[in-house]
Design a protein around this motif. Structure first.
Motif, PDB file in Angstrom:
ATOM      1  N   CYS A 176      46.070  34.355  22.496  1.00 14.50           N
ATOM      2  CA  CYS A 176      44.738  34.292  23.098  1.00 14.50           C
ATOM      3  C   CYS A 176      44.392  32.838  23.414  1.00 14.50           C
ATOM      4  N   GLY A 177      43.263  32.651  24.076  1.00 16.57           N
ATOM      5  CA  GLY A 177      42.773  31.302  24.335  1.00 16.57           C
ATOM      6  C   GLY A 177      42.183  30.712  23.048  1.00 16.57           C
ATOM      7  N   PRO A 178      41.886  29.400  23.028  1.00 14.90           N
ATOM      8  CA  PRO A 178      41.469  28.733  21.790  1.00 14.90           C
ATOM      9  C   PRO A 178      40.168  29.278  21.203  1.00 14.90           C
ATOM     10  N   ALA A 179      39.253  29.755  22.055  1.00 13.21           N
ATOM     11  CA  ALA A 179      37.951  30.206  21.554  1.00 13.21           C
ATOM     12  C   ALA A 179      38.071  31.473  20.699  1.00 13.21           C
ATOM     13  N   LYS A 180      39.191  32.185  20.821  1.00 19.02           N
ATOM     14  CA  LYS A 180      39.297  33.478  20.133  1.00 19.02           C
ATOM     15  C   LYS A 180      40.211  33.457  18.928  1.00 19.02           C
ATOM     16  N   ALA A 181      40.811  32.296  18.643  1.00 23.15           N
ATOM     17  CA  ALA A 181      41.823  32.240  17.586  1.00 23.15           C
ATOM     18  C   ALA A 181      41.274  32.742  16.245  1.00 23.15           C
ATOM     19  N   ASP A 194      48.051  29.971  20.932  1.00 21.27           N
ATOM     20  CA  ASP A 194      47.108  29.599  21.982  1.00 21.27           C
ATOM     21  C   ASP A 194      47.908  29.395  23.280  1.00 21.27           C
ATOM     22  N   TYR A 195      47.703  30.313  24.228  1.00 23.15           N
ATOM     23  CA  TYR A 195      48.528  30.257  25.431  1.00 23.15           C
ATOM     24  C   TYR A 195      48.174  29.071  26.336  1.00 23.15           C
ATOM     25  N   THR A 196      47.024  28.415  26.053  1.00 21.71           N
ATOM     26  CA  THR A 196      46.664  27.270  26.906  1.00 21.71           C
ATOM     27  C   THR A 196      47.437  26.005  26.483  1.00 21.71           C
TER      28      THR A 196
HETATM   29  N1  LIG Z   1      47.757  51.052  31.223  1.00 18.07           N
HETATM   30  C1  LIG Z   1      46.612  51.602  30.868  1.00 18.07           C
HETATM   31  O1  LIG Z   1      46.498  52.806  30.717  1.00 18.07           O
HETATM   32  C2  LIG Z   1      45.436  50.696  30.650  1.00 18.07           C
HETATM   33  C3  LIG Z   1      44.337  51.108  29.894  1.00 18.07           C
HETATM   34  C4  LIG Z   1      43.302  50.190  29.644  1.00 18.07           C
HETATM   35  C5  LIG Z   1      43.366  48.927  30.211  1.00 18.07           C
HETATM   36  N2  LIG Z   1      44.439  48.612  31.002  1.00 18.07           N
HETATM   37  C6  LIG Z   1      44.562  47.275  31.578  1.00 18.07           C
HETATM   38  O2  LIG Z   1      44.851  46.376  30.521  1.00 18.07           O
HETATM   39  C7  LIG Z   1      44.369  45.097  30.862  1.00 18.07           C
HETATM   40  C8  LIG Z   1      43.563  44.553  29.712  1.00 18.07           C
HETATM   41  O3  LIG Z   1      42.402  45.320  29.540  1.00 18.07           O
HETATM   42  P1  LIG Z   1      41.264  44.783  28.594  1.00 18.07           P
HETATM   43  O4  LIG Z   1      40.164  45.755  28.664  1.00 18.07           O
HETATM   44  O5  LIG Z   1      41.816  44.400  27.293  1.00 18.07           O
HETATM   45  O6  LIG Z   1      40.859  43.448  29.396  1.00 18.07           O
HETATM   46  P2  LIG Z   1      39.973  42.225  28.918  1.00 18.07           P
HETATM   47  O7  LIG Z   1      38.977  42.685  27.935  1.00 18.07           O
HETATM   48  O8  LIG Z   1      39.528  41.529  30.154  1.00 18.07           O
HETATM   49  O9  LIG Z   1      40.989  41.309  28.122  1.00 18.07           O
HETATM   50  C9  LIG Z   1      41.975  40.550  28.735  1.00 18.07           C
HETATM   51  C10 LIG Z   1      42.287  39.398  27.783  1.00 18.07           C
HETATM   52  O10 LIG Z   1      43.349  38.621  28.294  1.00 18.07           O
HETATM   53  C11 LIG Z   1      43.149  37.279  27.849  1.00 18.07           C
HETATM   54  N3  LIG Z   1      43.855  36.397  28.759  1.00 18.07           N
HETATM   55  C12 LIG Z   1      43.445  35.912  29.971  1.00 18.07           C
HETATM   56  N4  LIG Z   1      44.420  35.165  30.509  1.00 18.07           N
HETATM   57  C13 LIG Z   1      45.458  35.197  29.634  1.00 18.07           C
HETATM   58  C14 LIG Z   1      46.747  34.616  29.634  1.00 18.07           C
HETATM   59  N5  LIG Z   1      47.190  33.859  30.642  1.00 18.07           N
HETATM   60  N6  LIG Z   1      47.572  34.860  28.578  1.00 18.07           N
HETATM   61  C15 LIG Z   1      47.166  35.624  27.531  1.00 18.07           C
HETATM   62  N7  LIG Z   1      45.939  36.203  27.474  1.00 18.07           N
HETATM   63  C16 LIG Z   1      45.101  35.975  28.520  1.00 18.07           C
HETATM   64  C17 LIG Z   1      41.648  37.071  27.878  1.00 18.07           C
HETATM   65  O11 LIG Z   1      41.138  36.252  26.852  1.00 18.07           O
HETATM   66  P3  LIG Z   1      41.311  34.681  26.673  1.00 18.07           P
HETATM   67  O12 LIG Z   1      42.017  34.172  27.877  1.00 18.07           O
HETATM   68  O13 LIG Z   1      39.953  34.088  26.589  1.00 18.07           O
HETATM   69  O14 LIG Z   1      42.073  34.590  25.410  1.00 18.07           O
HETATM   70  C18 LIG Z   1      41.105  38.479  27.599  1.00 18.07           C
HETATM   71  O15 LIG Z   1      40.680  38.577  26.255  1.00 18.07           O
HETATM   72  C19 LIG Z   1      43.586  45.268  32.177  1.00 18.07           C
HETATM   73  O16 LIG Z   1      44.452  44.900  33.241  1.00 18.07           O
HETATM   74  C20 LIG Z   1      43.322  46.753  32.251  1.00 18.07           C
HETATM   75  O17 LIG Z   1      43.202  47.208  33.560  1.00 18.07           O
HETATM   76  C21 LIG Z   1      45.456  49.453  31.221  1.00 18.07           C
END
Ligand SMILES: NC(=O)c1ccc[n+]([C@@H]2O[C@H](COP(=O)([O-])OP(=O)(O)OC[C@H]3O[C@@H](n4cnc5c(N)ncnc54)[C@H](OP(=O)(O)O)[C@@H]3O)[C@@H](O)[C@H]2O)c1
Length: 326
Positions: A176-181, A194-196
């Motif tokens: 995750c990003g740093p704010a969520k660690a 921390d992926y950043t």
């Molecule tokens: N296949 C299925 O059936 C299904 C079902 C539900 C959801 N989904 C999909 O799953 C995905 C995630 O859903 P969600 O509801 O969890 O989305 P979300 O709440 O927006 O969470 C996405 C997370 O990814 C993190 N992130 C952003 N850039 C990143 C990077 N480069 N590397 C690592 N982490 C990063 C973000 O947090 P930080 O960057 O701040 O850490 C955020 O917490 C979406 O694309 C959704 O459409 C698919």
């Protein structure tokens, strides 16, 4: 009643709250007075009609259902013929079309009793993301001692996946990003990356299972970090933040490639298509009721601010779930 209504696919910023007809439950359904509705990326797909491939499900020319929204929590207001499991006044949560409204009708197998110790917002946060996490971990046959790498560990699906993998006894690494660690550690991750601060998948380490909710990383890169007989579950198609992937398939190319490649490798590459099922909803309910699972709610927005809620979610950095209170 008041509801978010749209007759055609549109930009979420164009959504407005209107007065519309109250739904009436038919046999096997209940009418729910909605108190909270979570928004997720699936809701965005049904509002925008993107990627175009998704219209096979959401409606080819226009949305099949005028009121968007899926996950909800509230009270039963009335029951249709034959319903004995719920009574008016019962607190429930579940997933059914039309949740961004004061009332919705839902089939009884799409809802469960709300766990008493959590808020409506937390209960509404559970169905889609919780069931997705359950099904992702089932796909990896999560077990004690297994190493599980969760990409997007602080997001809607990730916060459930970390808790569930940890509860199963796995050694969990959350990315995750740093704010969520700190949060991700509290949810049960043994290690946080921390992926950043560099390539989260860098180094020689291999994981028994990778659950990718963040999208965007190439399949070959994910496979290199996976044990020779490990399992990769691709949950997120498009890169978090919604950029890239194209309007037709929006990143699902990775899932298609995983499906095509999996039979020819010892690694299992699983493109997940989750579904809210009564059994998974019930197991999540039980865990939330006994305190072994905590739905994480980031921000709540009032119904008139649904466009802002969706904008916030689509920026890709929500902490847990984004919820609309009604
Ligand atoms: N296949 C299925 O059936 C299904 C079902 C539900 C959801 N989904 C999909 O799953 C995905 C995630 O859903 P969600 O509801 O969890 O989305 P979300 O709440 O927006 O969470 C996405 C997370 O990814 C993190 N992130 C952003 N850039 C990143 C990077 N480069 N590397 C690592 N982490 C990063 C973000 O947090 P930080 O960057 O701040 O850490 C955020 O917490 C979406 O694309 C959704 O459409 C698919």
């Amino acid at each position: 009643m008041r509801a978010v209504v749209r007759e055609s696919y549109c930009d979420p910023d164009a959504l407005q709250v209107c007065e519309t007809e109250m739904p009436a439950p038919v046999a096997g359904e209940v009418l729910v007075r909605v108190r909270a509705a979570a928004v997720d990326h699936g809701t965005w797909h049904t509002i925008t009609g993107l990627p175009f491939a998704a219209r096979i499900v959401t409606g080819l020319r226009r949305p099949r259902v005028p009121v968007p929204g899926l996950d909800f929590a509230g009270e039963v207001a009335a029951v249709g013929a034959g319903v004995t499991r719920f009574r008016p006044g019962d607190e429930v949560f579940g997933s059914s079309e039309g949740a961004l409204a004061e009332y919705l009708r839902a089939p009884v197998d799409r809802l469960a009793a709300k766990p008493p110790g959590i808020s409506y917002a937390q209960a509404a946060a559970i169905p889609v993301s919780g069931c997705t996490a359950v099904q992702a971990l089932r796909a990896v046959s999560v077990q004690r001692g297994q190493s599980v790498f969760v990409l997007g560990a602080g997001g809607g699906v990730g916060t459930f996946a970390v808790q569930l993998a940890s509860a199963a006894g796995a050694h969990v690494t959350g990315v995750c990003g740093p704010a969520k660690a700190e949060l991700v550690r509290k949810l049960g991750a043994d290690e946080v990356v921390d992926y950043t601060r560099g390539d989260a998948l860098g180094g020689a380490r291999r994981w028994d299972a990778i659950v990718d909710t963040a999208g965007g990383r190439p399949l070959r890169r994910l496979r290199r970090a996976l044990a020779p007989q490990g399992t990769l579950v691709i949950v997120g198609a498009e890169p978090a933040g919604g950029s890239g992937g194209g309007r037709i398939l929006q990143g699902t190319q990775r899932q298609l490639a995983a499906m095509a490649l999996s039979p020819f490798t010892r690694q299992r590459l699983v493109p997940l298509l989750s579904k809210v099922t009564p059994a998974d909803l019930e197991s999540l309910r039980a865990m939330a009721a006994d305190g072994s699972l905590t739905p994480v709610v980031d921000r709540t927005f009032p119904l008139v601010e649904v466009p802002a809620a969706i904008r916030y979610l689509r920026a890709g950095h929500a902490t847990g779930k984004v919820v609309v209170t009604i």
